[in-house]
Every structure is written in structure tokens, then in C-alpha cells.
Design a protein around this motif. Structure first.
Motif, PDB file in Angstrom:
ATOM      1  N   ALA A 123      -1.422  -7.301  12.238  1.00 21.54           N
ATOM      2  CA  ALA A 123      -2.140  -6.366  11.351  1.00 21.54           C
ATOM      3  C   ALA A 123      -3.579  -6.126  11.822  1.00 21.54           C
TER       4      ALA A 123
ATOM      5  N   THR B 257       5.573  -7.114   2.792  1.00 21.92           N
ATOM      6  CA  THR B 257       4.344  -7.883   2.579  1.00 21.92           C
ATOM      7  C   THR B 257       4.646  -9.383   2.715  1.00 21.92           C
TER       8      THR B 257
ATOM      9  N   LYS C 193       2.025 -12.216  11.505  1.00 20.38           N
ATOM     10  CA  LYS C 193       1.828 -10.979  10.738  1.00 20.38           C
ATOM     11  C   LYS C 193       0.336 -10.637  10.620  1.00 20.38           C
ATOM     12  N   ILE C 194      -0.479 -11.672  10.451  1.00 14.08           N
ATOM     13  CA  ILE C 194      -1.926 -11.454  10.345  1.00 14.08           C
ATOM     14  C   ILE C 194      -2.468 -10.897  11.674  1.00 14.08           C
TER      15      ILE C 194
ATOM     16  N   THR D 126      -3.526  -5.714   0.902  1.00 18.45           N
ATOM     17  CA  THR D 126      -2.354  -4.856   1.132  1.00 18.45           C
ATOM     18  C   THR D 126      -1.293  -5.624   1.927  1.00 18.45           C
ATOM     19  N   LEU D 127      -1.744  -6.368   2.950  1.00 18.12           N
ATOM     20  CA  LEU D 127      -0.810  -7.129   3.795  1.00 18.12           C
ATOM     21  C   LEU D 127      -0.092  -8.224   3.003  1.00 18.12           C
TER      22      LEU D 127
ATOM     23  N   ASP E  29      -7.593  -4.543   3.156  1.00 16.77           N
ATOM     24  CA  ASP E  29      -6.436  -4.523   4.061  1.00 16.77           C
ATOM     25  C   ASP E  29      -5.641  -5.829   3.979  1.00 16.77           C
TER      26      ASP E  29
END
Ligand code: GDP
Length: 131
Positions: free
Chosen positions: A22, A94, A18-19, A80-81, A77
Motif C-alpha cells: 500500500a 481490508t 499488505k502495508i 482505509t487499508l 490511507d
């Protein structure tokens, strides 16, 4: 940081994916286990908070993944993630909504300012460990 709850539950790979998706670039990364003393020092700013003892116990309860991440607007950011501190209040999609167990055991840590990101990066990594 990927915290001990998410490491123990086998979520390192999913969280790193996910990181990456993003748009964060990994500058440094390590798998380590904080002692009580190290966890206490890392969270020293929370020393007066009622949950400090629990937080230090939890953060030293098992291995973690520490990383320095780079991106424009990285602090905001990343927050937010990861979503709200309490996963019950975190937005859909999230990391904390998907992987956190509770307000204390909440899967990930993110720095809250550029200044603290620098302090926290220096806590884990020296200059030879950054690329
Ligand atoms: P964050 O910036 O979203 O991580 O939240 P804070 O800076 O407010 O808190 C730091 C960390 O302390 C959180 O990520 C949680 O792991 C822990 N924490 C915050 N509130 C509580 C609480 O009410 N109880 C417990 N046990 N831990 C908490």
C-alpha cells in the motif's frame, strides 16, 4: 500495531506485506508485549468506554508489533487499508476483513489523527529507533 490476535494467528508477515504494497514506509518497528499498565495507558482515551477493561486485557494478552509508518495522507490511507473497527462491516480486501476475529480482537490498530500518531509513536519509540 499488529494486535495479539493477529500475532498469535501467524499473520504478521501477511499484514506487513499488505502495508508495504500500500506504499507505507517503515520508520520504526518493534516486537513487544504490553503489560496491563502499559496497555491501559495506551488506551487511556477509552477509559470511560464499557469495553475498556476487556480491551486492556486483550492488548496485554500476548505480543504485538508496533510501528511508525510514513506516507502522504498516512492516517486516512491506513484507516482505509485496515477497514472498519468491526470486521463484519469492513470492506473486502481490508486487513480487518481478512484477518480480524471480532470488533474487540480486530487484528490491527491505526492512529485516528496526526496528533495521536505522534503521541502513539512517542509511546513506543525514542529518536534513536527511527530511520
Ligand atoms: P478503531 O479506531 O477502529 O480501533 O476503533 P475505536 O477507537 O472505536 O476502538 C478502539 C479499539 O477498542 C478497537 O480497535 C477494538 O479493539 C476495541 N473495541 C471497540 N469497540 C469494542 C467493543 O464493542 N467491544 C470490545 N470488546 N472492544 C471494542
Amino acid at each position: 500495531m499488529i494486535k495479539p490476535d493477529a500475532v498469535a494467528a501467524g499473520h504478521i508477515g501477511a499484514i506487513l506485506a499488505k502495508i508495504n504494497e500500500a506504499g507505507f514506509r517503515i520508520v520504526a518497528m518493534k516486537y513487544t508485549h504490553l503489560s496491563q499498565a502499559s496497555a491501559g495507558k495506551f488506551y487511556e482515551v477509552h477509559k470511560e468506554r464499557p469495553f475498556y477493561g476487556e480491551l486492556v486485557d486483550f492488548m496485554s494478552s500476548g505480543p504485538i508489533v508496533a510501528a511508525i509508518l510514513e506516507k502522504d495522507n498516512a492516517v486516512a490511507d491506513f484507516r482505509t487499508l485496515i477497514g472498519a473497527t468491526n470486521p463484519a462491516e469492513a470492506a473486502e480486501g481490508t486487513i480487518r476483513k481478512m484477518y480480524a476475529k471480532s470488533i474487540g480482537e480486530n487484528a490491527v490498530h491505526g492512529s485516528d489523527s496526526d496528533e495521536n500518531a505522534e503521541i502513539e509513536g512517542n509511546f513506543f519509540f525514542n529518536g534513536l529507533e527511527r530511520f
